[in-house]
Design a protein around this motif. Structure first.
Motif, PDB file in Angstrom:
ATOM      1  N   ALA A 365       0.812  -1.218   0.000  1.00 46.59           N
ATOM      2  CA  ALA A 365       0.000   0.000   0.000  1.00 46.59           C
ATOM      3  C   ALA A 365       0.846   1.269   0.000  1.00 46.59           C
ATOM      4  N   TYR A 366       1.982   1.273   0.741  1.00 48.02           N
ATOM      5  CA  TYR A 366       2.760   2.511   0.856  1.00 48.02           C
ATOM      6  C   TYR A 366       3.478   2.889  -0.443  1.00 48.02           C
ATOM      7  N   THR A 367       3.492   1.948  -1.415  1.00 48.37           N
ATOM      8  CA  THR A 367       4.129   2.258  -2.706  1.00 48.37           C
ATOM      9  C   THR A 367       3.149   2.871  -3.698  1.00 48.37           C
ATOM     10  N   MET A 368       1.894   3.059  -3.277  1.00 45.70           N
ATOM     11  CA  MET A 368       0.859   3.586  -4.166  1.00 45.70           C
ATOM     12  C   MET A 368       0.109   4.718  -3.497  1.00 45.70           C
ATOM     13  N   SER A 369      -0.457   5.578  -4.321  1.00 43.74           N
ATOM     14  CA  SER A 369      -1.421   6.541  -3.802  1.00 43.74           C
ATOM     15  C   SER A 369      -2.754   5.828  -3.593  1.00 43.74           C
ATOM     16  N   ALA A 370      -3.675   6.463  -2.906  1.00 45.45           N
ATOM     17  CA  ALA A 370      -4.970   5.841  -2.601  1.00 45.45           C
ATOM     18  C   ALA A 370      -5.734   5.488  -3.863  1.00 45.45           C
ATOM     19  N   MET A 371      -5.751   6.398  -4.833  1.00 44.56           N
ATOM     20  CA  MET A 371      -6.528   6.166  -6.044  1.00 44.56           C
ATOM     21  C   MET A 371      -5.880   5.112  -6.929  1.00 44.56           C
ATOM     22  N   GLU A 372      -4.545   5.071  -6.920  1.00 43.24           N
ATOM     23  CA  GLU A 372      -3.853   4.032  -7.674  1.00 43.24           C
ATOM     24  C   GLU A 372      -4.161   2.653  -7.101  1.00 43.24           C
ATOM     25  N   GLU A 373      -4.295   2.557  -5.782  1.00 41.87           N
ATOM     26  CA  GLU A 373      -4.607   1.272  -5.156  1.00 41.87           C
ATOM     27  C   GLU A 373      -5.994   0.791  -5.579  1.00 41.87           C
ATOM     28  N   VAL A 374      -6.977   1.688  -5.629  1.00 40.90           N
ATOM     29  CA  VAL A 374      -8.312   1.310  -6.088  1.00 40.90           C
ATOM     30  C   VAL A 374      -8.260   0.814  -7.528  1.00 40.90           C
ATOM     31  N   VAL A 375      -7.478   1.485  -8.368  1.00 37.96           N
ATOM     32  CA  VAL A 375      -7.346   1.080  -9.771  1.00 37.96           C
ATOM     33  C   VAL A 375      -6.803  -0.338  -9.872  1.00 37.96           C
ATOM     34  N   LYS A 376      -5.771  -0.651  -9.101  1.00 37.42           N
ATOM     35  CA  LYS A 376      -5.144  -1.975  -9.189  1.00 37.42           C
ATOM     36  C   LYS A 376      -6.056  -3.066  -8.640  1.00 37.42           C
ATOM     37  N   ILE A 377      -6.776  -2.777  -7.550  1.00 38.52           N
ATOM     38  CA  ILE A 377      -7.711  -3.759  -6.995  1.00 38.52           C
ATOM     39  C   ILE A 377      -8.858  -4.004  -7.978  1.00 38.52           C
ATOM     40  N   ALA A 378      -9.404  -2.921  -8.554  1.00 34.06           N
ATOM     41  CA  ALA A 378     -10.503  -3.060  -9.522  1.00 34.06           C
ATOM     42  C   ALA A 378     -10.044  -3.813 -10.758  1.00 34.06           C
ATOM     43  N   ARG A 379      -8.823  -3.556 -11.207  1.00 32.39           N
ATOM     44  CA  ARG A 379      -8.299  -4.248 -12.383  1.00 32.39           C
ATOM     45  C   ARG A 379      -8.179  -5.745 -12.113  1.00 32.39           C
ATOM     46  N   ALA A 380      -7.708  -6.106 -10.930  1.00 30.83           N
ATOM     47  CA  ALA A 380      -7.568  -7.523 -10.583  1.00 30.83           C
ATOM     48  C   ALA A 380      -8.933  -8.210 -10.547  1.00 30.83           C
ATOM     49  N   GLN A 381      -9.933  -7.560  -9.910  1.00 24.85           N
ATOM     50  CA  GLN A 381     -11.268  -8.163  -9.838  1.00 24.85           C
ATOM     51  C   GLN A 381     -11.880  -8.284 -11.223  1.00 24.85           C
ATOM     52  N   THR A 382     -11.668  -7.277 -12.067  1.00 24.71           N
ATOM     53  CA  THR A 382     -12.225  -7.314 -13.414  1.00 24.71           C
ATOM     54  C   THR A 382     -11.632  -8.458 -14.230  1.00 24.71           C
ATOM     55  N   LEU A 383     -10.331  -8.656 -14.135  1.00 21.84           N
ATOM     56  CA  LEU A 383      -9.673  -9.733 -14.878  1.00 21.84           C
ATOM     57  C   LEU A 383     -10.157 -11.101 -14.424  1.00 21.84           C
ATOM     58  N   ILE A 384     -10.298 -11.282 -13.100  1.00 20.47           N
ATOM     59  CA  ILE A 384     -10.786 -12.557 -12.578  1.00 20.47           C
ATOM     60  C   ILE A 384     -12.217 -12.804 -13.048  1.00 20.47           C
ATOM     61  N   ALA A 385     -13.055 -11.766 -12.985  1.00 24.24           N
ATOM     62  CA  ALA A 385     -14.455 -11.916 -13.404  1.00 24.24           C
ATOM     63  C   ALA A 385     -14.557 -12.222 -14.888  1.00 24.24           C
ATOM     64  N   LEU A 386     -13.754 -11.523 -15.690  1.00 19.34           N
ATOM     65  CA  LEU A 386     -13.821 -11.674 -17.137  1.00 19.34           C
ATOM     66  C   LEU A 386     -13.311 -13.043 -17.597  1.00 19.34           C
ATOM     67  N   CYS A 387     -12.261 -13.524 -16.958  1.00 18.49           N
ATOM     68  CA  CYS A 387     -11.607 -14.756 -17.414  1.00 18.49           C
ATOM     69  C   CYS A 387     -12.173 -16.023 -16.793  1.00 18.49           C
ATOM     70  N   SER A 388     -12.812 -15.910 -15.638  1.00 21.59           N
ATOM     71  CA  SER A 388     -13.260 -17.143 -14.975  1.00 21.59           C
ATOM     72  C   SER A 388     -14.682 -17.078 -14.438  1.00 21.59           C
ATOM     73  N   THR A 389     -15.039 -15.991 -13.763  1.00 19.36           N
ATOM     74  CA  THR A 389     -16.354 -15.923 -13.127  1.00 19.36           C
ATOM     75  C   THR A 389     -17.486 -15.948 -14.156  1.00 19.36           C
ATOM     76  N   VAL A 390     -17.459 -15.021 -15.106  1.00 23.97           N
ATOM     77  CA  VAL A 390     -18.526 -14.938 -16.111  1.00 23.97           C
ATOM     78  C   VAL A 390     -18.578 -16.185 -16.990  1.00 23.97           C
ATOM     79  N   PRO A 391     -17.466 -16.672 -17.532  1.00 26.63           N
ATOM     80  CA  PRO A 391     -17.540 -17.915 -18.321  1.00 26.63           C
ATOM     81  C   PRO A 391     -18.100 -19.096 -17.545  1.00 26.63           C
ATOM     82  N   GLY A 392     -17.759 -19.196 -16.253  1.00 30.65           N
ATOM     83  CA  GLY A 392     -18.278 -20.297 -15.453  1.00 30.65           C
ATOM     84  C   GLY A 392     -19.785 -20.311 -15.376  1.00 30.65           C
ATOM     85  N   TYR A 393     -20.395 -19.136 -15.167  1.00 33.94           N
ATOM     86  CA  TYR A 393     -21.856 -19.044 -15.123  1.00 33.94           C
ATOM     87  C   TYR A 393     -22.473 -19.527 -16.433  1.00 33.94           C
ATOM     88  N   TRP A 394     -21.913 -19.093 -17.561  1.00 34.67           N
ATOM     89  CA  TRP A 394     -22.540 -19.395 -18.838  1.00 34.67           C
ATOM     90  C   TRP A 394     -22.263 -20.810 -19.326  1.00 34.67           C
TER      91      TRP A 394
END
Length: 574
Positions: A365-394
């Motif tokens: 956390a100390y290597t990032m600003s607050a907004m950069e941390e949100v960007v990286k967390i959101a990017r990770a969740q989006t990639l997981i959802a796009l590559c595994s979560t959504v395909p699994g449902y369908w």
């Protein structure tokens, strides 16, 4: 817009077509021309109906509710670290984090509300009707999504208290969506593709998780571009500009929009024929509503409705010995498997940011600003959802009426167990920088088989195997058991995953991520074992599963039918 287009086409289809096909001609085009037992014409017509606009209308309307449910439940994990930075600032090398008790409350309070809503609205849906209650849940979700992004003070305690209060009631509305959406879709669907229709409604949860990640990524990136600051270790003061306070509010409040868009169309849907006929005992209205929807002539059969509903075997209550004999083990199976699944599933979703941080996929956390941390967390969740979560449902949508519920659920739990052990046993290996992407791949596969597995089937099966007068209630009980598991997972993983030697401030010593993953693997293994109690509903009518249209009590589906589909039934669903 999609809701409007599909629903408008559907309403025009109903209003402009006056020609109706006799029911006998509809039945003639299907494999099973004769009604089983004492089944009503209107229910038989629904079971044999070809896929029509009203099916897609119901999927979109109910599915948008689940899009909102998933968005609202999981978007909190995107902003919890930001809340800590804004309101609990510590110093330049230790950006603020939410205190342990506050983090637990923020992450879990919506689940407590959801559990309460599932029980209450599940019961109310069987008492008042599915349609009457359906709009209530959406209005609660709209109001509380907006209110969650508001606060009555700048004091951290007041803000967190307000946030938790409105997220509880947001969860209460979300909870009602589970039994009502599942029950409505199951009672509208034909028996050949019923599993796919219910799964398609639930699959919108994947798009809700994906949508949350994408929207958070857009908002946080926009604020980062406009108000960027250096990372924490480069400044002598807080690295969180005051504008960052708008980010979490916007993300939470956005959840009101998809819910509000579907309210009108939920109110336009007719009550399900199964509730109207078998619970409200109004054969004329059931026949009239479904005749409009299906474009066929249907006989009202009030006498047959009275005869069916007055039978002793169709009037037992939830707490009766007869229910215990017929469906006791079924309810135990649906409740325990959902409970065990949600311990693992919600632990993974809510705390994936911590897992990724542990393997250094998200920087310190100390290597990032607050907004950069949100960007990286959101990017990770989006990639997981796009590559595994959504395909699994369908994958579930595509295969559930071919493979069956039992096989998919057993396969999902088994594969989740294997991948969890594969992550846990060589955990130190995965922490190496050269191997961390392998960890992410295996972690993603657990999401894939959760959704192409028990996360979908635990939602589907309770809507198919219980009597109409208890269907919503039993689904609510099963779903509430799941949310109890989510609460256990949210609290348990939060504390257990702490380092045994260097826990975060405010937490006691835990057992570490490695041992926590091992526990989750064992939980999944137990889920596979309890799946043996769950009956198979592929290719069977709802009344066949519950025994409501049988002449003899012994003909009702019992536990011995749980994983067996006969050759004749397989042919009838081909």
């Amino acid at each position: 817009m999609l809701v409007y287009i599909v629903s408008n086409v559907h309403m025009q289809h109903i209003c402009t077509h006056t020609h109706r096909t006799p029911l006998t001609e509809v039945a003639h085009t299907h494999i099973l021309p004769e009604m089983a037992g004492d089944q009503l014409q209107v229910l038989h017509a629904l079971d044999l109906a070809k896929t029509q606009w009203y099916h897609f209308t119901a999927i979109v309307i109910a599915g948008m509710g689940f899009f909102t449910d998933a968005y609202d439940l999981f978007c909190i994990s995107l902003v919890t670290k930001l809340l800590g930075r804004i309101y609990y600032y510590k110093g330049k090398n230790t950006p603020g984090v939410l205190p342990a008790n506050v983090a637990a409350a923020v992450n879990s309070v919506a689940f407590v509300g959801t559990l309460s809503g599932q029980l209450f609205f599940g019961w109310l849906g069987d008492k008042m009707g599915r349609k009457k209650v359906y709009g209530m849940t959406l209005m609660i979700m709209v109001i509380c999504s907006i209110a969650s992004g508001l606060s009555f003070s700048t004091d951290p305690t007041s803000i967190m208290t307000t946030l938790c209060f409105f997220r509880f009631w947001l969860g209460f509305g979300i909870g009602g969506d589970y039994p009502l959406s599942a029950t409505i879709m199951s009672e509208y669907a034909n028996k050949k593709t019923r599993g796919a229709f219910i799964a398609a409604v639930f699959a919108m949860q994947g798009f809700g998780i994906l949508g949350g990640g994408i929207f958070a990524l857009i908002v946080a990136s926009s604020f980062k571009a406009a108000f960027d600051v250096p990372p924490a270790y480069e400044l002598l003061k807080d690295t969180t500009p005051h504008q960052a306070d708008y980010i979490w509010r916007i993300i939470l409040m956005f959840g009101a929009i998809p819910a509000a868009l579907t309210y009108y169309w939920r109110m336009k849907m007719p009550e399900t024929a199964r509730y109207t006929a078998l619970v409200a005992k109004n054969a004329e209205k059931a026949a009239k509503d479904m005749a409009q929807v299906l474009q066929v002539d249907i006989e009202a059969e009030q006498g047959k409705v009275n005869e069916l509903t007055e039978k002793e075997k169709n009037s037992f209550g939830l707490f009766s010995k007869e229910f215990l004999r017929r469906h006791g083990l079924h309810l135990l199976g649906t409740s325990t498997t959902w409970f065990l699944l949600d311990i693992a599933f919600y632990s993974q979703n809510l705390f994936q940011k911590d897992v990724f941080a542990a393997i250094q996929w998200i920087p310190k956390a100390y290597t990032m600003s607050a907004m950069e941390e949100v960007v990286k967390i959101a990017r990770a969740q989006t990639l997981i959802a796009l590559c595994s979560t959504v395909p699994g449902y369908w994958f579930t949508v595509a295969l559930i009426d071919k493979m069956g519920r039992f096989k998919i659920q057993l396969m999902g739990f088994t594969m989740m167990t294997i991948f969890m052990f594969a992550l846990a046993i060589p955990y130190n290996h995965w922490k190496n920088d050269d191997n961390k992407y392998g960890f992410v791949v295996l972690y993603s596969l657990t999401f894939f088989f959760a959704n192409f597995g028990p996360n979908s089937t635990t939602f589907i099966v309770p809507a198919e195997i219980f009597p109409a007068r208890l269907r919503s209630t039993c689904h609510g009980i099963s779903a509430a058991s799941g949310k109890l598991g989510a609460i256990v997972g949210a609290f348990g993983f939060l504390y257990l995953s702490q380092s045994p030697s260097n826990p975060e401030e405010g937490y006691g010593k835990g057992i570490g991520v490695k041992h926590t993953l091992t526990i989750l693997a064992v939980v999944n293994l137990l889920g596979a074992l309890f799946t043996l109690l769950v009956p198979e509903a592929k290719g069977k009518s709802l009344e066949e599963m519950s025994g409501e249209n049988e002449d003899n009590d012994d003909d009702a589906v019992t536990l011995e039918d749980r994983s067996k589909v006969t050759a004749d039934e397989s042919k009838s669903t081909a």
